[in-house]
Design a protein around this motif. Structure first.
Motif, PDB file in Angstrom:
ATOM      1  N   GLN A  42       0.855  -1.180   0.000  1.00 62.82           N
ATOM      2  CA  GLN A  42       0.000   0.000   0.000  1.00 62.82           C
ATOM      3  C   GLN A  42       0.895   1.234   0.000  1.00 62.82           C
ATOM      4  O   GLN A  42       2.035   1.183   0.459  1.00 62.82           O
ATOM      5  CB  GLN A  42      -0.923   0.014   1.223  1.00 62.82           C
ATOM      6  CG  GLN A  42      -0.187   0.079   2.555  1.00 62.82           C
ATOM      7  CD  GLN A  42      -1.107  -0.049   3.753  1.00 62.82           C
ATOM      8  OE1 GLN A  42      -2.099  -0.760   3.697  1.00 62.82           O
ATOM      9  NE2 GLN A  42      -0.777   0.648   4.830  1.00 62.82           N
ATOM     10  N   PRO A  43       0.413   2.360  -0.510  1.00 59.56           N
ATOM     11  CA  PRO A  43       1.230   3.565  -0.524  1.00 59.56           C
ATOM     12  C   PRO A  43       1.470   4.089   0.901  1.00 59.56           C
ATOM     13  O   PRO A  43       0.637   3.887   1.796  1.00 59.56           O
ATOM     14  CB  PRO A  43       0.389   4.565  -1.325  1.00 59.56           C
ATOM     15  CG  PRO A  43      -0.635   3.763  -2.033  1.00 59.56           C
ATOM     16  CD  PRO A  43      -0.875   2.553  -1.190  1.00 59.56           C
ATOM     17  N   MET A  44       2.618   4.740   1.093  1.00 61.05           N
ATOM     18  CA  MET A  44       2.877   5.400   2.370  1.00 61.05           C
ATOM     19  C   MET A  44       1.826   6.497   2.591  1.00 61.05           C
ATOM     20  O   MET A  44       1.487   7.234   1.672  1.00 61.05           O
ATOM     21  CB  MET A  44       4.275   6.023   2.372  1.00 61.05           C
ATOM     22  CG  MET A  44       4.670   6.634   3.700  1.00 61.05           C
ATOM     23  SD  MET A  44       6.380   7.213   3.715  1.00 61.05           S
ATOM     24  CE  MET A  44       6.264   8.637   2.615  1.00 61.05           C
ATOM     25  N   GLY A  45       1.317   6.582   3.805  1.00 61.76           N
ATOM     26  CA  GLY A  45       0.262   7.546   4.117  1.00 61.76           C
ATOM     27  C   GLY A  45      -1.111   6.937   4.182  1.00 61.76           C
ATOM     28  O   GLY A  45      -2.084   7.609   4.540  1.00 61.76           O
ATOM     29  N   THR A  46      -1.229   5.647   3.839  1.00 61.04           N
ATOM     30  CA  THR A  46      -2.517   4.965   3.946  1.00 61.04           C
ATOM     31  C   THR A  46      -2.965   4.941   5.408  1.00 61.04           C
ATOM     32  O   THR A  46      -2.194   4.592   6.301  1.00 61.04           O
ATOM     33  CB  THR A  46      -2.421   3.528   3.410  1.00 61.04           C
ATOM     34  OG1 THR A  46      -2.040   3.577   2.032  1.00 61.04           O
ATOM     35  CG2 THR A  46      -3.748   2.801   3.553  1.00 61.04           C
ATOM     36  N   LYS A  47      -4.216   5.312   5.646  1.00 62.26           N
ATOM     37  CA  LYS A  47      -4.725   5.409   7.010  1.00 62.26           C
ATOM     38  C   LYS A  47      -5.610   4.211   7.323  1.00 62.26           C
ATOM     39  O   LYS A  47      -6.640   4.013   6.654  1.00 62.26           O
ATOM     40  CB  LYS A  47      -5.509   6.713   7.188  1.00 62.26           C
ATOM     41  CG  LYS A  47      -4.653   7.954   7.006  1.00 62.26           C
ATOM     42  CD  LYS A  47      -5.474   9.229   7.084  1.00 62.26           C
ATOM     43  CE  LYS A  47      -4.591  10.450   6.889  1.00 62.26           C
ATOM     44  NZ  LYS A  47      -5.361  11.705   6.898  1.00 62.26           N
ATOM     45  N   ARG A  48      -5.198   3.456   8.311  1.00 63.61           N
ATOM     46  CA  ARG A  48      -6.029   2.304   8.685  1.00 63.61           C
ATOM     47  C   ARG A  48      -7.272   2.798   9.417  1.00 63.61           C
ATOM     48  O   ARG A  48      -7.261   3.842  10.073  1.00 63.61           O
ATOM     49  CB  ARG A  48      -5.229   1.324   9.538  1.00 63.61           C
ATOM     50  CG  ARG A  48      -5.318   1.470  11.022  1.00 63.61           C
ATOM     51  CD  ARG A  48      -4.740   0.247  11.728  1.00 63.61           C
ATOM     52  NE  ARG A  48      -5.014   0.252  13.149  1.00 63.61           N
ATOM     53  CZ  ARG A  48      -4.185   0.706  14.076  1.00 63.61           C
ATOM     54  NH1 ARG A  48      -3.009   1.196  13.723  1.00 63.61           N
ATOM     55  NH2 ARG A  48      -4.514   0.660  15.350  1.00 63.61           N
ATOM     56  N   ARG A  49      -8.333   2.047   9.290  1.00 65.99           N
ATOM     57  CA  ARG A  49      -9.607   2.450   9.890  1.00 65.99           C
ATOM     58  C   ARG A  49      -9.562   2.231  11.398  1.00 65.99           C
ATOM     59  O   ARG A  49      -9.136   1.179  11.880  1.00 65.99           O
ATOM     60  CB  ARG A  49     -10.765   1.672   9.269  1.00 65.99           C
ATOM     61  CG  ARG A  49     -12.116   2.242   9.639  1.00 65.99           C
ATOM     62  CD  ARG A  49     -13.211   1.823   8.679  1.00 65.99           C
ATOM     63  NE  ARG A  49     -14.312   2.784   8.732  1.00 65.99           N
ATOM     64  CZ  ARG A  49     -14.410   3.855   7.956  1.00 65.99           C
ATOM     65  NH1 ARG A  49     -13.486   4.083   7.050  1.00 65.99           N
ATOM     66  NH2 ARG A  49     -15.429   4.687   8.071  1.00 65.99           N
TER      67      ARG A  49
END
Length: 606
Positions: A42-49
């Motif tokens: 996944q790209p850096m900066g992806t925010k997990r829920r």
């Protein structure tokens, strides 16, 4: 000279030994290293829920909801509110004269500017301002569970969540919930307390607390006793004295009745005033001047901290001015001047108490003022300190709130209940007012050592929210399990605060809710000015936190080599500046004709 090399040529023609370079070139990358570590695809900066639970649906939570919708992604939000509606203190406090001591134009969010009816607005209008925000955005249906009271909160370290038990006050059922973050937005003055006076509950007349007042109750022609001379008590006395037949009032300890906040812009002698239609039209038609008006008032508010410093020129001037004003308005009544005007502390030891009309009410023809404690309450009235009986129809208890900072329910992390942690002889220790040492994923709006006496709360609420969002976002994007303020930095902060506060009026021997209603209580208030606080909380000092990751590799969040803005529509050349006049961070629609002007093909190469 000729150089001979045994290495194979990378430029050899097909069919020779250089073919093995093709195998190297197209060889797939390994899925994991020798330690078993794998790249997160996944790209850096992806925010997990994640999920966030807030306690209390007052101004702080409304700001949280609004800004979360604008700035946060992949968050589920639930807010539990014990009352029947939003609004917190402005829903609960509806006593006569209840108003904000901050000018209304500065007691509002920067994103919701309103035309106010009065310079110091009354509780119903402030509550309606908050209610309008809720209704405009439908916040109750989205996030808020009304008539739900939290009864137990405990950190589950294995799962990395707070587990809560909440009582539905309508059907008395207890439900359970959990979330990665638990945020205390319940405010400071929310747990009102009854005085410990013999016979209090024997009284057969009307008995009301200022925070549980029966709005609209008619006091005309009645004999009314008002206990308490804090911010609520002085507003009540000033408001009801002209209406009642007989007024009894107790002032247990000396109190400074000072000029209100931003007096330069107030009415005559610091009085409240209603804006004229001409003034309201001017503000509506000139938004830039409205901003200047707010800034000038805020400029005055932000200079008040100087008179809190003991021995300062501003402190001496404030004391002299207040003394002369009080003595004049008390008509030089020898007893009241001697008993009420403080001798051993300056204005500011308690939250400054502007109360137009209060001192005049104390010397009114229908007022009897006591400076010694009440002996007892009877079925029909009270017995004073000299043993005399008095008949009254109504008791109004303006006796304040529980400001011990101790939660009303078990609040447990790592086997430690906060009630035990803060309930001992060492008192309370917070991390910069916003965190609790060793308590993970928890923040408070104005916990201990917060800016309790520093002017309007609204800009402070906005700053707390920004700080909290930064921490939540870090946890989301770096796949962290928890962020916990370390004990040592928290203790260092308290040591600094306790030493600095000795320079201020707040540690003088007055009875103040800043100090849990005691003259010698712990002064858990911010050790600096309002600007000092705003600057300190601009961004988190993550070095002060214990940080636990779900990943064995702390840099797993770097992901697959891309950054999220390369796919989500944000400007991928934003670092050069924005083409949007509003500074929007969106990928621009480029002028396709520009290449015909500035492209090399546009040049005549002849």
């Amino acid at each position: 000279m000729v150089i001979h090399s045994e290495s194979k040529s990378l430029y050899a023609a097909p069919g020779n030994p250089a073919d093995e370079n093709i195998n190297i070139r197209d060889q797939p990358a390994p899925e994991q290293d020798e330690h078993g570590y794998k790249i997160r695809e996944q790209p850096m900066g992806t925010k997990r829920r994640i999920k966030i639970i807030l306690m209390g649906a007052g101004a702080s939570s409304l700001n949280f909801f609004k800004k979360a919708e604008e700035e946060m992604q992949n968050v589920d939000i639930v807010c539990y509110e014990k009352n029947h509606d939003i609004g917190g203190t402005w829903l609960e406090n509806r006593y006569p004269g209840c108003a904000c001591d901050i000018p209304s134009v500065n007691y509002q969010f920067s994103w919701k500017i309103k035309l106010w009816s009065h310079y110091y607005s009354y509780a119903p209008e402030i509550w309606q301002y908050l209610k309008d925000i809720e209704e405009e955005h439908d916040f109750i249906s989205k996030y808020v569970k009304l008539r739900h009271q939290i009864e137990h909160v405990e950190w589950d370290d294995e799962a990395g969540v707070w587990r809560l038990k909440i009582r539905d006050l309508v059907n008395q059922q207890v439900i359970e919930d959990s979330a990665e973050f638990f945020i205390n937005a319940g405010g400071v003055l929310n747990n009102w307390k009854m005085p410990d006076i013999p016979g209090l509950h024997d009284f057969k007349g009307k008995l009301m607390h200022s925070a549980n007042y029966e709005q609209g109750y008619d006091l005309s022609g009645k004999r009314v006793a008002v206990l308490g001379a804090g911010s609520s008590g002085v507003q009540i006395v000033a408001a009801i004295q002209p209406k009642v037949d007989k007024l009894y009032h107790w002032i247990r300890s000396p109190i400074w009745i000072t000029a209100g906040f931003a007096q330069t812009w107030a009415g005559k002698n610091g009085a409240n005033f209603r804006y004229s239609q001409e003034q309201l039209d001017f503000l509506e038609q000139n938004p830039k001047k409205y901003l200047e008006y707010r800034k000038q008032i805020e400029n005055e508010l932000n200079q008040r901290f100087k008179f809190i410093i003991k021995g300062s020129q501003e402190a001496n001037a404030a004391r002299d001015y207040s003394y002369n004003e009080m003595r004049s308005k008390l008509k030089n009544d020898t007893r009241l001047v001697d008993k009420i005007i403080p001798k051993n502390f300056n204005p500011g030891c308690r939250r400054p108490t502007p109360a137009p009309g209060y001192l005049e009410a104390l010397v009114a023809h229908n007022a009897t003022i006591f400076t010694d404690p009440i002996t007892s309450i009877t079925e029909t009235g009270f017995i004073d300190d000299e043993g005399k009986r008095h008949e009254v129809d109504v008791f109004i208890l303006a006796t304040g709130f529980d400001t011990s900072w101790l939660p009303r329910f078990p609040f447990i992390a790592n086997g430690v209940d906060l009630r035990n942690m803060w309930g001992g002889k060492d008192g309370v220790t917070s991390y910069l007012s916003i965190g609790i040492p060793t308590f993970p994923n928890h923040f408070s709006y104005c916990g201990p050592y917060g800016p309790l006496g520093h002017g309007s709360f609204m800009p402070l609420i906005e700053q707390w929210t920004r700080y909290i969002f930064t921490c939540i976002t870090k946890l989301q994007t770096e796949n962290l399990k928890s962020l916990s303020p370390k004990l040592t930095p928290s203790m260092h902060f308290r040591r600094h605060a306790d030493l600095f506060l000795q320079r201020t009026a707040w540690t003088s021997p007055c009875r103040s809710w800043f100090k849990q209603g005691k003259t010698d209580g712990q002064a858990a208030i911010w050790p600096g000015s309002r600007l000092h606080f705003l600057e300190m909380l601009k961004q988190p000092r993550f070095e002060d936190f214990d940080i636990v990751s779900w990943d064995s590799n702390l840099f797993a969040f770097m992901g697959n080599g891309f950054e999220t803005r390369e796919f989500d529509g944000r400007d991928i050349t934003g670092y050069l500046g924005s083409l949007d006049e509003h500074g929007s961070d969106r990928q621009p629609v480029y002028d396709e004709e520009l290449i015909k002007v500035l492209g090399g093909c546009a040049l005549d190469e002849s």
